[in-house]
Scaffold this motif. Sequence first.
Motif, short mmCIF file in Angstrom:
data_model
loop_
_atom_site.label_atom_id
_atom_site.label_comp_id
_atom_site.label_asym_id
_atom_site.label_seq_id
_atom_site.Cartn_x
_atom_site.Cartn_y
_atom_site.Cartn_z
N UNK A 30 -151.45 -54.86 -12.85
CA UNK A 30 -152.74 -54.41 -12.90
C UNK A 30 -153.21 -53.18 -13.65
N UNK A 31 -154.28 -53.06 -14.30
CA UNK A 31 -154.61 -51.93 -14.83
C UNK A 31 -155.11 -50.76 -13.81
N UNK A 32 -154.67 -49.62 -13.95
CA UNK A 32 -154.81 -48.84 -12.62
C UNK A 32 -156.22 -48.82 -12.22
N UNK A 75 -148.86 -58.23 -27.97
CA UNK A 75 -147.61 -57.61 -28.31
C UNK A 75 -147.62 -56.61 -29.39
N UNK A 76 -148.63 -56.79 -30.29
CA UNK A 76 -148.50 -55.71 -31.41
C UNK A 76 -149.49 -54.65 -31.16
N UNK A 77 -149.96 -54.59 -30.04
CA UNK A 77 -150.90 -53.49 -29.56
C UNK A 77 -152.46 -53.80 -29.45
N UNK A 78 -152.80 -55.02 -29.64
CA UNK A 78 -154.35 -55.33 -29.58
C UNK A 78 -154.76 -55.89 -28.41
N UNK A 79 -155.88 -56.37 -28.29
CA UNK A 79 -156.42 -56.66 -27.03
C UNK A 79 -156.34 -58.12 -26.64
N UNK A 80 -155.79 -59.13 -27.56
CA UNK A 80 -155.35 -60.26 -27.45
C UNK A 80 -156.82 -61.05 -27.20
N UNK A 81 -158.03 -60.52 -27.84
CA UNK A 81 -159.31 -61.18 -27.72
C UNK A 81 -160.07 -60.81 -26.46
N UNK A 82 -159.30 -60.30 -25.53
CA UNK A 82 -160.15 -59.92 -24.15
C UNK A 82 -160.65 -58.50 -24.38
N UNK A 83 -161.81 -58.64 -23.65
CA UNK A 83 -162.32 -57.34 -23.09
C UNK A 83 -161.84 -56.53 -21.99
N UNK A 84 -161.12 -55.25 -21.91
CA UNK A 84 -160.54 -54.88 -21.02
C UNK A 84 -161.11 -53.56 -20.29
N UNK A 85 -160.90 -53.47 -18.99
CA UNK A 85 -161.35 -52.32 -18.27
C UNK A 85 -160.71 -51.13 -18.96
N UNK A 86 -161.24 -50.16 -18.86
CA UNK A 86 -160.57 -48.68 -19.25
C UNK A 86 -159.04 -48.72 -18.88
N UNK A 96 -164.57 -59.07 -17.59
CA UNK A 96 -163.47 -57.91 -18.15
C UNK A 96 -162.15 -58.33 -17.54
N UNK A 97 -161.14 -58.27 -18.63
CA UNK A 97 -159.83 -58.50 -18.14
C UNK A 97 -159.07 -57.13 -17.41
N UNK A 98 -158.54 -57.35 -16.24
CA UNK A 98 -158.01 -56.31 -15.32
C UNK A 98 -156.43 -56.41 -15.23
N UNK A 99 -155.58 -57.27 -15.74
CA UNK A 99 -154.25 -57.48 -15.47
C UNK A 99 -153.57 -58.65 -16.17
N UNK A 100 -152.41 -58.82 -15.81
CA UNK A 100 -151.76 -59.57 -16.57
C UNK A 100 -150.62 -60.42 -15.44
N UNK A 101 -150.43 -61.70 -15.59
CA UNK A 101 -149.30 -62.18 -14.39
C UNK A 101 -148.82 -63.51 -15.19
N UNK A 136 -156.75 -50.56 -20.12
CA UNK A 136 -155.75 -51.74 -20.24
C UNK A 136 -155.68 -51.99 -21.82
N UNK A 137 -154.74 -53.21 -21.99
CA UNK A 137 -153.99 -53.69 -21.08
C UNK A 137 -152.64 -53.00 -20.68
N UNK A 138 -152.27 -53.08 -19.40
CA UNK A 138 -151.15 -52.26 -18.87
C UNK A 138 -149.91 -52.89 -19.87
N UNK A 139 -148.93 -51.59 -19.89
CA UNK A 139 -147.62 -52.20 -20.87
C UNK A 139 -146.98 -53.28 -20.58
N UNK A 140 -146.75 -53.66 -19.20
CA UNK A 140 -146.14 -54.85 -18.69
C UNK A 140 -146.71 -56.12 -19.35
N UNK A 141 -148.22 -56.12 -19.28
CA UNK A 141 -148.70 -57.33 -20.23
C UNK A 141 -148.30 -57.33 -21.27
#
Length: 369
Positions: free
Chosen positions: A289-291, A216-227, A266-271, A229-234
Amino acid sequence: MRDISGERVQEAVAGCVALLRTAADRDWTAVRAGRLEWDCHATAFHIAEDLIAYAANLAGRAEDAYVPFEITLDEGTDNEGLLQVIETTGALLTATIRTTPREARGFHPYPFRSANRDGFAAMGIAEVLLHTHDIAEGLGLAYEPPAELAEFVLTTIFPCVQPGPDHWRTLLWATGRGDLPGRAPVTEWRWQNNLVIPTDRLTLQGVTPAAAADLSAGGDGGFTWIVGGPFEGTREAAGMVLKAYEAGVHRPEFGLFVLVRKEDDLAVGGMGFHGAPDEEGRAEVGYDLVEGARGRGYASEALRALSEWSLAREDVQLLCATIDPGNLPSQGVATRAGYVRATVEEEQTAREERDMDPTLRLYLRRERE
């Protein structure tokens, strides 16, 4: 979010050993450890047993039980020798955490039968902090660990405990070792590792309050995201998790999950859910999902798995999703995951009784497949 869980284990063990070394000349077998039934010597050895067990399960990727071995002390081992064992087992857990991939998990019995490296780090730190407190109480020593260690434990494996004004005293209260103003004493407790739900191509990984705060502060949450990500909804969903945690109403199994692709981790989205089921057993789901991951069926696969998992519970009777009429891909995700468009009457009731946005369409899933 840089992983420093290994360093935290190291810091907790160093503080424990430094304190107990000041009383190494005393008879630990003659003194009960705080409120425990064990004496101080048995409690100190228990710290070492836990540290090596956690290291073994994580290093060995144990799946169904603890790795079948135990450690023992040589006959005649004195307190100084016991402290050396704690230092050594702490170093082994630290090294294991530092060298273990983020996606690796090992067996731990509750509540979901596994933990990742952050979970094992938090459990190890909890054992060290709490039992050092017990021993210190028995020996009459003053002990207060760094606040950030207690905060790490609370935000990683005590997601249902509302934060208090003081992390260390909140942890003591949460484990039946102290009082907090305005809160009833705790007589039974258990920590909670994050839930992971597997699918053919993904894992849905429950987001802890610690990870939610970073996301929520703009970090990756400890996950490695695809280019991309993360999407704003996550990030917005992570903020909802954090607010629920701070209010003391967070139920992690009905929080946010990050979708991690098995082929490359790689992290691809949130749900996840907009909150716990209401008194009628109704819960609302949301997803993104990340685009770069769209168009491959990941969202439908994940939503089907999450829906089947939740509908198998006694407290869930109905799942719903509200979707913009123009968002045809999202409607397709819901349909492929077993959701059907609500009737006109159901949508009208949702608008009148649940303040559903009148511009959205309602999709429902009831059946247990």
